[in-house]
Motif scaffolding. Sequence first.
Motif, PDB file in Angstrom:
ATOM      1  N   THR A  66       0.871  -1.169   0.000  1.00 30.06           N
ATOM      2  CA  THR A  66       0.000   0.000   0.000  1.00 30.06           C
ATOM      3  C   THR A  66       0.906   1.216   0.000  1.00 30.06           C
ATOM      4  O   THR A  66       2.063   1.148   0.438  1.00 30.06           O
ATOM      5  CB  THR A  66      -0.944   0.032   1.219  1.00 30.06           C
ATOM      6  N   TYR A  67       0.402   2.339  -0.501  1.00 29.81           N
ATOM      7  CA  TYR A  67       1.239   3.526  -0.599  1.00 29.81           C
ATOM      8  C   TYR A  67       0.388   4.778  -0.626  1.00 29.81           C
ATOM      9  O   TYR A  67      -0.795   4.749  -0.936  1.00 29.81           O
ATOM     10  CB  TYR A  67       2.136   3.459  -1.837  1.00 29.81           C
ATOM     11  N   GLU A  68       1.029   5.891  -0.304  1.00 29.57           N
ATOM     12  CA  GLU A  68       0.405   7.217  -0.352  1.00 29.57           C
ATOM     13  C   GLU A  68       0.633   7.762  -1.765  1.00 29.57           C
ATOM     14  O   GLU A  68       1.781   8.027  -2.140  1.00 29.57           O
ATOM     15  CB  GLU A  68       1.043   8.130   0.691  1.00 29.57           C
ATOM     16  N   PRO A  69      -0.409   7.930  -2.584  1.00 28.33           N
ATOM     17  CA  PRO A  69      -0.208   8.340  -3.969  1.00 28.33           C
ATOM     18  C   PRO A  69       0.254   9.795  -4.140  1.00 28.33           C
ATOM     19  O   PRO A  69       0.823  10.130  -5.169  1.00 28.33           O
ATOM     20  CB  PRO A  69      -1.571   8.132  -4.618  1.00 28.33           C
ATOM     21  N   ASN A  70       0.022  10.641  -3.136  1.00 32.96           N
ATOM     22  CA  ASN A  70       0.431  12.045  -3.215  1.00 32.96           C
ATOM     23  C   ASN A  70       1.221  12.445  -1.973  1.00 32.96           C
ATOM     24  O   ASN A  70       0.743  13.228  -1.150  1.00 32.96           O
ATOM     25  CB  ASN A  70      -0.797  12.955  -3.362  1.00 32.96           C
ATOM     26  N   PRO A  71       2.449  11.943  -1.848  1.00 30.58           N
ATOM     27  CA  PRO A  71       3.245  12.283  -0.669  1.00 30.58           C
ATOM     28  C   PRO A  71       3.712  13.735  -0.713  1.00 30.58           C
ATOM     29  O   PRO A  71       3.742  14.364  -1.774  1.00 30.58           O
ATOM     30  CB  PRO A  71       4.425  11.326  -0.750  1.00 30.58           C
TER      31      PRO A  71
END
Length: 72
Positions: free
Chosen positions: A33-38
Amino acid sequence: MRIVVDLNRCQGYAQCVFLAHEVFRLSGDETLTYEPNPDDEQRLRVQRAAAACPVQAIVIDRLEGAERSVTP
């Protein structure tokens, strides 16, 4: 900054997690999972994580208007 991970290509090596754990996480055994707009303060870590991905599954894209400088 916007990032996209090709989850079909991702093999769960987790190099990105080690290099940018604020942005990338493993859930369960191998689900990324990841943050698409860091935040831009994460840029260098995200770039290193993308470069370290053995299958090149991470794409970094600039958002429109970002990085523009205004010259007087």
